[in-house]
Design an enzyme around this catalytic site. Structure first.
Site, PDB file in Angstrom:
ATOM      1  N   GLY A 159       2.372   7.932 -17.611  1.00 30.30           N
ATOM      2  CA  GLY A 159       3.978   8.710 -17.486  1.00 30.30           C
ATOM      3  C   GLY A 159       4.770   8.526 -16.251  1.00 30.30           C
ATOM      4  O   GLY A 159       4.975   7.733 -15.711  1.00 30.30           O
ATOM      5  N   ALA A 177      12.127   3.043 -14.584  1.00 26.31           N
ATOM      6  CA  ALA A 177      13.077   1.408 -15.347  1.00 26.31           C
ATOM      7  C   ALA A 177      12.105   0.229 -15.173  1.00 26.31           C
ATOM      8  O   ALA A 177      12.121  -0.581 -15.570  1.00 26.31           O
ATOM      9  CB  ALA A 177      14.620   0.649 -14.368  1.00 26.31           C
ATOM     10  N   HIS A 215       8.678   0.652 -15.593  1.00 26.39           N
ATOM     11  CA  HIS A 215       7.857   0.694 -16.928  1.00 26.39           C
ATOM     12  C   HIS A 215       8.158   0.378 -17.738  1.00 26.39           C
ATOM     13  O   HIS A 215       7.711  -1.183 -18.798  1.00 26.39           O
ATOM     14  CB  HIS A 215       7.528   1.556 -17.554  1.00 26.39           C
ATOM     15  N   GLN A 247      -4.450  -4.390  -8.492  1.00 23.37           N
ATOM     16  CA  GLN A 247      -4.497  -4.224  -9.779  1.00 23.37           C
ATOM     17  C   GLN A 247      -4.754  -4.588 -10.797  1.00 23.37           C
ATOM     18  O   GLN A 247      -5.419  -4.984 -11.546  1.00 23.37           O
ATOM     19  CB  GLN A 247      -3.928  -2.576 -10.087  1.00 23.37           C
ATOM     20  N   VAL A 267      10.463  -4.573 -10.145  1.00 21.98           N
ATOM     21  CA  VAL A 267      11.756  -3.831 -10.327  1.00 21.98           C
ATOM     22  C   VAL A 267      11.937  -3.119  -9.268  1.00 21.98           C
ATOM     23  O   VAL A 267      11.192  -1.692  -8.936  1.00 21.98           O
ATOM     24  CB  VAL A 267      11.362  -3.340 -11.756  1.00 21.98           C
TER      25      VAL A 267
HETATM   26  P1  AMP Z   1       1.800   3.356 -13.515  1.00 23.99           P
HETATM   27  O1  AMP Z   1       2.288   4.706 -14.266  1.00 23.99           O
HETATM   28  O2  AMP Z   1       1.893   3.880 -11.868  1.00 23.99           O
HETATM   29  O3  AMP Z   1       0.446   3.648 -13.824  1.00 23.99           O
HETATM   30  O4  AMP Z   1       2.277   2.054 -13.535  1.00 23.99           O
HETATM   31  C1  AMP Z   1       2.087   1.503 -14.980  1.00 23.99           C
HETATM   32  C2  AMP Z   1       2.121   0.245 -14.798  1.00 23.99           C
HETATM   33  O5  AMP Z   1       3.555   0.200 -14.577  1.00 23.99           O
HETATM   34  C3  AMP Z   1       1.780  -0.366 -14.341  1.00 23.99           C
HETATM   35  O6  AMP Z   1       1.575  -1.793 -14.409  1.00 23.99           O
HETATM   36  C4  AMP Z   1       2.405  -1.117 -12.806  1.00 23.99           C
HETATM   37  O7  AMP Z   1       2.301  -2.129 -11.979  1.00 23.99           O
HETATM   38  C5  AMP Z   1       3.459  -0.608 -13.710  1.00 23.99           C
HETATM   39  N1  AMP Z   1       4.778   0.004 -12.565  1.00 23.99           N
HETATM   40  C6  AMP Z   1       4.956   0.549 -12.222  1.00 23.99           C
HETATM   41  N2  AMP Z   1       6.197   0.306 -10.829  1.00 23.99           N
HETATM   42  C7  AMP Z   1       6.887  -1.034 -11.488  1.00 23.99           C
HETATM   43  C8  AMP Z   1       7.855  -1.654 -10.869  1.00 23.99           C
HETATM   44  N3  AMP Z   1       8.476  -1.017  -9.412  1.00 23.99           N
HETATM   45  N4  AMP Z   1       7.790  -2.450 -11.068  1.00 23.99           N
HETATM   46  C9  AMP Z   1       7.421  -3.348 -12.113  1.00 23.99           C
HETATM   47  N5  AMP Z   1       6.442  -2.820 -12.978  1.00 23.99           N
HETATM   48  C10 AMP Z   1       5.605  -1.960 -12.501  1.00 23.99           C
END
Ligand code: AMP
Length: 278
Positions: A31, A35, A37, A153, A176
């Site tokens: 959550g 941008a 996500h 990860q 991003v």
């Molecule tokens: P999180 O909500 O932090 O667990 O992230 C969920 C997913 O979004 C994971 O696969 C993250 O690697 C990806 N994610 C988080 N930040 C970014 C970003 N800046 N650019 C691309 N993917 C992202």
């Protein structure tokens, strides 16, 4: 977009899609969507017929209770941000749907998990591997989209899906960034204005280091100097800044194979990570 709270509802939906031969994608998140996500959601929309976004702040992957307490929870805003993408389901499981009473199974990936983030966040990757396995099996998605932002990860979930014969293919998507280069992260909202101004220093020094390494400079010397520069900019002690094999994350001494530069450091009380291809 259907709001789904239980694994049974999710299964019913999934079954109706399988029946029609539709390809299903899942985008697991915690959550506080930004941008980064949403770029995964866009990729999922292009790559599959049906898209499930999941939001679950997974207690098992937080090694620091304070970080878990302070993690932003913004379900309504998140649903509003997803609305334009016309996804099929937003799965926000209640904790008992993931960890029912008596839950006793741990998914642990060896090798890839032991170093870098794994060394600084004990138990973190077991938490990630366990919840991601559950989300893959509950959604039975054909494909899952993960960000390269969390590079280690991404490699770990790719490994576990292969090792456990889970039929969910993992696709990695580019990080991003904000205009000044800072990788988007749900934790960035916790930076003070002063810290926010310092934050781009990590990526800036990583870019400089990568360039110097490409030009043939001594890797250890370049990395030591970049660490120093990151700390001089106002970060706390750099936890790691390492050049690693892009597939195995093993330490490297030259650029004969694709490599990745990965870093983590505290800025005030916010822990930031980043990585780039070298
Ligand atoms: P999180 O909500 O932090 O667990 O992230 C969920 C997913 O979004 C994971 O696969 C993250 O690697 C990806 N994610 C988080 N930040 C970014 C970003 N800046 N650019 C691309 N993917 C992202």
């Amino acid at each position: 977009m259907k709001l789904v709270r239980t694994k049974d509802e999710l299964r019913t939906l999934r079954r109706s899609w399988i029946f029609k031969g539709e390809k299903v994608a899942v985008v697991p998140t915690m959550g506080a969507l930004h941008a980064g996500h949403l770029s995964l959601v866009e990729a999922a929309k292009k790559g599959a017929d049906r898209v499930i976004v999941t939001i679950f702040v997974n207690p098992k992957q937080f090694n620091n209770p304070d970080d878990l307490d302070k993690y932003p929870r913004t379900e309504e805003d998140d649903a509003a941000k997803l609305a334009p993408y016309d996804i099929d389901a937003l799965y926000v499981p209640t904790p008992d749907q993931i960890y029912p009473d008596g839950f006793a199974t741990n998914v642990s990936v060896s090798g890839l998990t032991e170093d870098l983030e794994g060394a600084h966040r004990p138990g973190h990757f077991d938490g990630v591997a366990t919840v991601v396995s559950k989300l893959f099996l509950q959604s039975r998605a054909d494909v899952a989209y993960f960000g390269q932002k969390d590079y280690q990860q991404m490699l770990i979930v790719t490994r576990l899906s292969k090792d456990l014969d889970i039929e969910t293919e993992v696709v990695g998507c580019p990080t991003v960034r904000e205009e000044d280069g800072l990788a988007m992260s749900s934790r960035n909202v916790r930076l003070s204005p002063e810290e926010r101004a310092i934050a781009p220093a990590m990526k800036r020094e990583m870019d400089r280091a990568a360039e110097a390494i490409r030009r043939g400079a001594e890797i250890r010397v370049v990395l030591d100097s970049a660490k120093q520069q990151i700390e001089n900019a106002g970060y706390g002690a750099v936890e790691y800044l390492e050049l690693r094999d892009a597939e195995t994350l093993a330490p490297v001494t030259d650029l004969s194979r694709p490599t990745r530069l990965l870093a983590a450091a505290m800025l005030g009380d916010v822990r930031l990570i980043d990585n780039i291809a070298v």
